[in-house]
Design a protein around this motif. Structure first.
Motif, PDB file in Angstrom:
ATOM      1  N   THR A  11      -2.488   4.340   1.375  1.00 62.02           N
ATOM      2  CA  THR A  11      -1.437   3.451   1.871  1.00 62.02           C
ATOM      3  C   THR A  11      -1.646   2.044   1.312  1.00 62.02           C
ATOM      4  N   GLU A  12      -0.581   1.468   0.784  1.00 67.50           N
ATOM      5  CA  GLU A  12      -0.598   0.081   0.310  1.00 67.50           C
ATOM      6  C   GLU A  12       0.525  -0.677   0.994  1.00 67.50           C
ATOM      7  N   GLN A  13       0.268  -1.977   1.295  1.00 67.87           N
ATOM      8  CA  GLN A  13       1.308  -2.779   1.930  1.00 67.87           C
ATOM      9  C   GLN A  13       1.145  -4.247   1.549  1.00 67.87           C
ATOM     10  N   HIS A  14       2.282  -4.956   1.526  1.00 70.86           N
ATOM     11  CA  HIS A  14       2.245  -6.395   1.238  1.00 70.86           C
ATOM     12  C   HIS A  14       3.476  -7.060   1.854  1.00 70.86           C
ATOM     13  N   ASN A  15       3.377  -8.373   2.061  1.00 72.41           N
ATOM     14  CA  ASN A  15       4.510  -9.143   2.593  1.00 72.41           C
ATOM     15  C   ASN A  15       5.607  -9.253   1.547  1.00 72.41           C
ATOM     16  N   ILE A  16       6.839  -9.293   2.003  1.00 75.85           N
ATOM     17  CA  ILE A  16       7.976  -9.516   1.101  1.00 75.85           C
ATOM     18  C   ILE A  16       8.798 -10.695   1.618  1.00 75.85           C
ATOM     19  N   GLU A  29       6.595  -4.452   2.695  1.00 75.33           N
ATOM     20  CA  GLU A  29       6.914  -3.243   1.934  1.00 75.33           C
ATOM     21  C   GLU A  29       5.652  -2.401   1.910  1.00 75.33           C
ATOM     22  N   TRP A  30       5.771  -1.130   2.279  1.00 71.59           N
ATOM     23  CA  TRP A  30       4.597  -0.263   2.292  1.00 71.59           C
ATOM     24  C   TRP A  30       4.877   1.038   1.552  1.00 71.59           C
ATOM     25  N   THR A  31       3.810   1.606   1.019  1.00 72.99           N
ATOM     26  CA  THR A  31       3.908   2.831   0.234  1.00 72.99           C
ATOM     27  C   THR A  31       2.801   3.787   0.638  1.00 72.99           C
ATOM     28  N   VAL A  32       3.151   5.074   0.769  1.00 68.31           N
ATOM     29  CA  VAL A  32       2.171   6.117   1.068  1.00 68.31           C
ATOM     30  C   VAL A  32       2.219   7.147  -0.055  1.00 68.31           C
ATOM     31  N   GLU A  33       1.046   7.529  -0.572  1.00 64.38           N
ATOM     32  CA  GLU A  33       0.931   8.555  -1.604  1.00 64.38           C
ATOM     33  C   GLU A  33      -0.130   9.573  -1.193  1.00 64.38           C
ATOM     34  N   ILE A  34      -0.019  10.796  -1.733  1.00 64.36           N
ATOM     35  CA  ILE A  34      -0.937  11.882  -1.348  1.00 64.36           C
ATOM     36  C   ILE A  34      -1.562  12.503  -2.594  1.00 64.36           C
ATOM     37  N   TYR A  35      -2.879  12.667  -2.543  1.00 67.42           N
ATOM     38  CA  TYR A  35      -3.637  13.260  -3.643  1.00 67.42           C
ATOM     39  C   TYR A  35      -4.548  14.360  -3.095  1.00 67.42           C
ATOM     40  N   ASN A 104      -0.653   1.102   9.372  1.00 67.55           N
ATOM     41  CA  ASN A 104      -1.016  -0.196   9.936  1.00 67.55           C
ATOM     42  C   ASN A 104      -1.144  -1.225   8.817  1.00 67.55           C
ATOM     43  N   PHE A 105      -1.178  -2.493   9.213  1.00 61.50           N
ATOM     44  CA  PHE A 105      -1.197  -3.583   8.243  1.00 61.50           C
ATOM     45  C   PHE A 105      -2.497  -4.376   8.298  1.00 61.50           C
ATOM     46  N   ALA A 106      -3.590  -3.695   8.677  1.00 64.66           N
ATOM     47  CA  ALA A 106      -4.880  -4.383   8.786  1.00 64.66           C
ATOM     48  C   ALA A 106      -5.462  -4.729   7.421  1.00 64.66           C
ATOM     49  N   ALA A 107      -5.119  -3.961   6.393  1.00 61.41           N
ATOM     50  CA  ALA A 107      -5.651  -4.200   5.053  1.00 61.41           C
ATOM     51  C   ALA A 107      -4.548  -3.951   4.028  1.00 61.41           C
ATOM     52  N   PRO A 108      -4.621  -4.619   2.867  1.00 62.54           N
ATOM     53  CA  PRO A 108      -3.603  -4.398   1.828  1.00 62.54           C
ATOM     54  C   PRO A 108      -3.567  -2.949   1.343  1.00 62.54           C
ATOM     55  N   GLN A 109      -4.731  -2.272   1.371  1.00 62.63           N
ATOM     56  CA  GLN A 109      -4.787  -0.871   0.970  1.00 62.63           C
ATOM     57  C   GLN A 109      -5.851  -0.157   1.795  1.00 62.63           C
ATOM     58  N   TYR A 110      -5.589   1.068   2.200  1.00 61.01           N
ATOM     59  CA  TYR A 110      -6.599   1.877   2.879  1.00 61.01           C
ATOM     60  C   TYR A 110      -6.343   3.349   2.597  1.00 61.01           C
ATOM     61  N   GLU A 111      -7.412   4.134   2.739  1.00 62.64           N
ATOM     62  CA  GLU A 111      -7.361   5.556   2.412  1.00 62.64           C
ATOM     63  C   GLU A 111      -7.884   6.387   3.582  1.00 62.64           C
ATOM     64  N   VAL A 112      -7.263   7.528   3.796  1.00 63.33           N
ATOM     65  CA  VAL A 112      -7.677   8.449   4.846  1.00 63.33           C
ATOM     66  C   VAL A 112      -7.754   9.846   4.244  1.00 63.33           C
ATOM     67  N   GLU A 113      -8.791  10.601   4.599  1.00 65.45           N
ATOM     68  CA  GLU A 113      -8.950  11.959   4.094  1.00 65.45           C
ATOM     69  C   GLU A 113      -8.743  12.984   5.205  1.00 65.45           C
ATOM     70  N   HIS A 114      -8.151  14.108   4.824  1.00 69.67           N
ATOM     71  CA  HIS A 114      -7.965  15.239   5.736  1.00 69.67           C
ATOM     72  C   HIS A 114      -8.380  16.509   5.001  1.00 69.67           C
ATOM     73  N   THR A 115      -8.883  17.485   5.732  1.00 71.94           N
ATOM     74  CA  THR A 115      -9.210  18.788   5.155  1.00 71.94           C
ATOM     75  C   THR A 115      -8.083  19.766   5.464  1.00 71.94           C
ATOM     76  N   ILE A 116      -7.546  20.388   4.427  1.00 75.67           N
ATOM     77  CA  ILE A 116      -6.466  21.362   4.567  1.00 75.67           C
ATOM     78  C   ILE A 116      -7.013  22.747   4.252  1.00 75.67           C
ATOM     79  N   SER A 117      -6.703  23.725   5.091  1.00 73.72           N
ATOM     80  CA  SER A 117      -7.143  25.104   4.882  1.00 73.72           C
ATOM     81  C   SER A 117      -5.963  25.962   4.414  1.00 73.72           C
TER      82      SER A 117
END
Length: 225
Positions: A11-16, A29-35, A104-117
């Motif tokens: 997730t990335e976010q910044h003021n506009i 403006e915020w963006t979410v991407e999945i890898y 959330n807007f606590a940081a300009p960018q943050y990453e979260v991991e999940h395990t998918i079965s």
């Protein structure tokens, strides 16, 4: 067979420069991407998913947003933080995985991991998953092949038999599968994905007596000689 993969949500976010809708809360403006992460922890395109649906806060004009190409980039504007749910789809029957994501807007960018079965993935999905690491069955197959290699001698030409199988009709193939089920042993490597309608076997891991039975049957059908 169950295959596990870790996905990373970035997730990335910044003021506009837009007027604030809510006093004291700047517009973002915020963006979410999945890898997908490979076995070395490196980001790879999440090609194991055919589409991703983001379920945003109901105050959005379009709260359910669908994307069909990696990295499934979802970009929006707003001022508030909220928890969304993300549906990840494969081509499999029942192939839907849902994760929660805290915007959330606590940081300009943050990453979260999940395990998918992935439960009993089809052959096609297995090939995609192999791009990010081995499958549980790969090591098992390697060991069984190793055991089979110790025998060295085979009752028939296994390569010819493999070529002949693809020439058989549906009824003959069903009989081949039944012969394999009846004559296999603990060293036989088989994958049977009933939901996907797929059956695969490593002919080199079959008992020699079963190899000979299959050969004789296929010879009668005229597909080996």
């Amino acid at each position: 067979m169950i295959v596990e993969r870790k996905i990373k949500i970035v997730t990335e976010q910044h003021n506009i420069n837009k007027p604030a809708v809510m006093e004291g809360f700047p517009m973002k403006e915020w963006t979410v991407e999945i890898y997908v992460l490979d076995q070395d922890g490196k980001e790879k395109p999440a090609k194991c998913f055919t589409k991703v649906v983001y379920h945003l806060h109901p105050s959005f004009e379009n709260p359910d947003q669908t994307f069909t190409e990696p990295p499934f980039k979802c970009t929006n504007e707003g001022w508030g933080e909220f928890e969304m749910t993300i549906d990840l789809f494969t081509t499999e029957k029942g192939g839907k995985h849902t994760v929660a994501h805290d915007l959330n807007f606590a940081a300009p960018q943050y990453e979260v991991e999940h395990t998918i079965s992935f439960k009993n993935p089809s052959q096609a999905l297995q090939q995609v998953l192999r791009e990010t690491g081995p499958l549980p069955s790969d090591e098992e197959r390697k060991l069984k092949k190793g055991d089979g290699a110790k025998k060295k001698k085979h009752a028939v030409d296994v390569d010819k038999m493999a070529d002949g199988i693809v020439k058989l009709g549906e009824d003959d193939l069903l009989q081949i599968i039944q012969l394999i089920h009846d004559g296999k042993d603990d060293n036989t490597y088989i994958q049977n994905n009933i939901d996907a309608g797929e059956f695969s076997v490593d002919l080199y891991t079959l008992p020699e007596a079963l190899q000979k039975s299959l050969w004789d049957f296929m010879a009668k059908q005229g597909v080996v000689s």
